[in-house]
Design a protein around this motif. Structure first.
Motif, short mmCIF file in Angstrom:
data_model
loop_
_atom_site.label_atom_id
_atom_site.label_comp_id
_atom_site.label_asym_id
_atom_site.label_seq_id
_atom_site.Cartn_x
_atom_site.Cartn_y
_atom_site.Cartn_z
N THR A 155 0.84 -1.16 -0.19
CA THR A 155 -0.01 -0.14 0.03
C THR A 155 0.74 1.14 0.02
O THR A 155 0.46 2.16 -0.79
CB THR A 155 -0.94 -0.02 1.23
N LEU A 156 1.99 1.19 0.70
CA LEU A 156 2.86 2.33 0.88
C LEU A 156 3.39 2.59 -0.39
O LEU A 156 3.67 3.77 -0.79
CB LEU A 156 3.88 2.18 1.87
N LEU A 157 3.75 1.68 -1.37
CA LEU A 157 4.40 1.87 -2.59
C LEU A 157 3.35 2.51 -3.50
O LEU A 157 3.66 3.49 -4.42
CB LEU A 157 4.64 0.67 -3.26
N SER A 158 2.03 2.46 -3.26
CA SER A 158 1.05 3.09 -4.25
C SER A 158 0.97 4.33 -3.87
O SER A 158 0.26 5.09 -4.51
CB SER A 158 -0.33 2.24 -4.24
N MET A 159 1.29 5.02 -2.64
CA MET A 159 1.26 6.18 -2.16
C MET A 159 2.46 7.03 -2.33
O MET A 159 2.32 8.30 -2.47
CB MET A 159 1.01 6.11 -0.61
N CYS A 160 3.68 6.38 -2.59
CA CYS A 160 4.91 7.11 -2.52
C CYS A 160 5.10 7.95 -3.67
O CYS A 160 4.88 7.33 -4.99
CB CYS A 160 6.21 6.33 -2.25
N LYS A 161 5.79 9.04 -3.85
CA LYS A 161 6.03 9.80 -5.07
C LYS A 161 7.87 10.12 -4.72
O LYS A 161 8.15 10.24 -3.63
CB LYS A 161 5.50 10.90 -4.96
N PRO A 162 8.54 10.26 -5.85
CA PRO A 162 9.97 10.51 -5.71
C PRO A 162 10.20 11.73 -4.63
O PRO A 162 9.49 12.75 -4.62
CB PRO A 162 10.47 10.83 -7.13
N GLY A 163 11.34 11.38 -3.75
CA GLY A 163 11.39 12.58 -2.86
C GLY A 163 10.66 12.60 -1.55
O GLY A 163 11.05 13.06 -0.62
N ASP A 164 9.99 11.56 -1.46
CA ASP A 164 9.07 11.32 -0.20
C ASP A 164 10.11 10.67 0.88
O ASP A 164 10.77 9.96 0.64
CB ASP A 164 7.96 10.48 -0.52
N LEU A 165 9.87 11.06 2.42
CA LEU A 165 10.37 10.58 3.28
C LEU A 165 9.58 9.36 3.88
O LEU A 165 8.46 9.58 4.00
CB LEU A 165 10.57 11.42 4.35
N VAL A 166 10.01 8.24 3.93
CA VAL A 166 9.39 7.20 4.49
C VAL A 166 10.06 6.71 5.70
O VAL A 166 10.74 6.41 6.10
CB VAL A 166 9.42 5.72 3.31
N GLU A 167 8.84 6.38 6.48
CA GLU A 167 9.30 5.83 7.77
C GLU A 167 8.67 4.59 8.23
O GLU A 167 7.44 4.35 7.94
CB GLU A 167 8.67 6.92 8.93
N LEU A 168 9.76 3.61 8.61
CA LEU A 168 9.24 2.10 8.89
C LEU A 168 9.17 2.10 10.25
O LEU A 168 10.16 2.37 11.08
CB LEU A 168 10.13 1.25 8.32
#
Length: 261
Positions: free
Chosen positions: A95-108
């Motif tokens: 689901t996260l992959l479908s939301m991400c755009k280049p330059g986004d910060l991701v927190e796991l």
């Protein structure tokens, strides 16, 4: 750094700076490239030195049990993690992959571990600091079943254009240990997005006149909690991540005035 519990300063809520939580950095955009060399550049949040990535969270889908924070410097809110005004829900890697755009910060996120941050590039690829190396990996791979979220608005500084965020990250691929000037994955990812030298190890000159206030909220929607005071952004990030990993302040709150100031 070593900001331990005996260095915690208790303040009343009324003493906190009350800058606008939507405040942004007013300085010109800066893309830092200077390096500070150190022998202490290993990640402090990746589970105690073993190989591989931290194990998957056992939390129920959609939410994790975690502390909430707000932070201030020079009368402005510079950091906010509050469920009352943000979406703190977490999502599967797919689901996260479908939301991400280049330059986004991701927190796991995962139970009893500091969150792991990364910069999303494209096509399931993220760039991150892991075990003393700047590397590119699959988001699905580093997630290993953990859940995550996009945290672009966690820090309240003005962001760089997405293309520069990705450029900052890719430009440091392959660096390790002695060449790295960030002490954890969060500081590296945040520097890529905001370009502020304060995220680097030793990048901020300490001043007696400048203080960072970190409010640790124990009960959502209330003013119950502790306030910690630091002299640099780097120290504040390090201590907050230590608290996230250990839960020490959360345990302490149960025995201090019933969790109230």
């Amino acid at each position: 750094m070593g900001n331990h519990l005996d260095r915690i300063t208790h303040l009343s809520y009324s003493e906190l700076p009350t800058g606008d939580p939507s405040g942004v950095e007013k300085e010109e955009l800066r893309v830092g490239v200077a390096y500070f060399f150190s022998d202490e550049e290993e990640e402090v949040d990746d589970g105690g030195g073993g190989g591989g990535y931290p194990c998957a969270s056992q939390e129920s889908p959609g939410a994790v049990s975690e502390l909430e924070y707000s932070a201030f410097c020079s009368q402005e809110c510079i950091f906010s993690k509050l469920r009352e005004n943000q979406d703190l829900n977490v999502y599967s890697a797919k689901t996260l992959l479908s939301m991400c755009k280049p330059g986004d910060l991701v927190e796991l996120v995962s139970t009893s571990q500091a969150p792991h941050w990364a910069v999303y590039e494209l096509n399931d690829q993220v760039i991150h600091l892991h075990e003393g190396e700047i590397r590119k990996d699959s988001l699905t791979e580093i997630g290993r079943g953990r859940r995550g979220r996009i945290v672009n608005s966690r820090y309240r500084f003005r962001p760089l254009p997405a293309s520069l965020v990705v450029q900052n990250a890719t430009g440091h691929l392959g660096l390790n240990s002695g060449d790295i000037c960030w002490t954890n994955s969060e500081s590296f990812a945040a520097w890529c997005r905001f370009g502020k030298r304060e995220f680097k190890k030793g990048g901020e000159a300490h001043s007696a006149a400048q203080q960072y206030f970190l409010k640790v909220h124990f009960d959502a929607g209330t003013r119950s909690g502790h306030t910690l005071v630091f002299r640099s952004l780097e120290d504040m990030i390090w201590e907050r991540r230590r608290v996230d990993a250990s839960g020490i302040l959360k345990e302490l709150s149960l025995g201090v005035n019933g969790g109230k100031e």
